[in-house]
Design an enzyme around this catalytic site. Structure first.
Site, PDB file in Angstrom:
ATOM      1  CB  SER A 124      -0.966  -0.030   1.178  1.00  0.00           C
ATOM      2  OG  SER A 124      -2.079   0.781   0.929  1.00  0.00           O
ATOM      3  CE  LYS A 176     -16.093  20.169  11.584  1.00  0.00           C
ATOM      4  NZ  LYS A 176     -14.862  20.325  10.783  1.00  0.00           N
TER       5      LYS A 176
END
Length: 294
Positions: A124, A176
């Site tokens: 990765s 949020k």
């Protein structure tokens, strides 16, 4: 009355021993000055050899890039460094630091020969860094690839209810509070987070396809999160050569024309990190749903 002659100075009575002492004192002073200078300039040699190689270590979870990119910048500007091996032993990490190291290695490769060498694992974010080098070397049993992005959030809502603990959240917008461990994701929030993951993944695929000079469609087929052995990665075009660290340095010699024993400098300086601190660091990286290349 007999007149006493004045005692001769030590330097006249033992000129050889006095001279040797002066030379020894001068050497100690010079070595001390050199040691102090090395500390002031960050461990660099006062009188470095004219030609040497550098080894850049990228180890463990990639959570911060500052030390590695600073070291890469230092050896990029060092005219005595003729070639660089980037040695990677990392399962991946946070997106932005991986990208910063990737860009730093790319800039380095514009000025000096660079070879990436994979150790046990370069997956990765670790593969992200390796792909920046023009030549990538892996052991046949190295675990690499795993090109993908993951975002995880913990949901503690049920546990909080069983404990009789309530939670209120006041936010400025519907996204949020997305990923809060104290509430369920709405479908709108889930789509929003999925779009974030997909955008980062597309950046990953684009960078890897360009770095490996591979058609994007082919890279996308290899970027579904699966890991490869070094042998499989070589056969799929993710790796150029099979071999270890010695192979990487031999390739540098071929590119630079240097022969024999070439001095090697290593960095950035290793830091001793306790097991508990390492575990806490890894938990912090993935806590609260941070995007991770894994």
């Amino acid at each position: 009355m007999t007149e006493t002659k004045p005692r001769q100075p030590f330097s006249q009575r033992h000129p050889f021993l006095f001279g040797f002492t002066l030379i020894l004192a001068a050497m100690v002073l010079m070595l001390g000055t050199m040691a102090a200078f090395r500390v002031l300039v960050g461990g660099q040699d006062l009188f470095p050899p004219k030609e040497r190689f550098a080894l850049v270590r990228v180890e463990g979870l990639i959570a911060d890039s500052r030390e590695i990119t600073d070291y890469i910048g230092r050896i990029r500007r060092d005219p005595t460094v003729k070639g660089v091996v980037v040695r990677i032993n990392s399962p991946g990490g946070v997106v932005a630091p991986s990208q910063e190291i990737f860009r730093a290695v790319q800039e380095l490769a514009k000025e000096k020969p660079v070879v990436a060498s994979m150790a046990s694992v370069a997956a990765s974010g670790g593969y992200y860094v390796a792909a920046a080098a023009p030549v990538v070397v892996a052991n046949p049993g190295t675990l690499t690839g795993s090109i993908g992005v993951i975002l995880e959030t913990a949901n503690l809502k049920g546990l909080m209810e069983k404990l009789g603990v309530s939670h209120e959240q006041i936010v400025s917008g519907p996204f949020k509070g997305a990923g809060s461990p104290f509430s369920d994701l709405t479908e709108e929030q889930r789509d929003y987070l999925r779009a974030l993951v997909e955008n980062i993944h597309q950046q990953f695929v684009d960078d890897m396809a360009a770095a490996r000079s591979m058609p994007r469609e082919k890279m996308a087929a290899l970027a579904r999160g699966q890991a490869f052995t070094g042998l499989q990665a070589r056969d799929n075009g993710l790796v150029d050569r099979l071999g270890g660290l010695d192979t990487a340095f031999e390739l540098l010699k071929e590119q630079t024309g240097l022969t024999g024993e070439v001095p090697i400098i290593e960095g950035p300086p290793e830091k001793r990190v306790g097991l508990l601190r390492q575990l806490l660091s890894e938990l912090m990286v993935e806590a609260m749903g941070r995007l991770v290349l894994r």
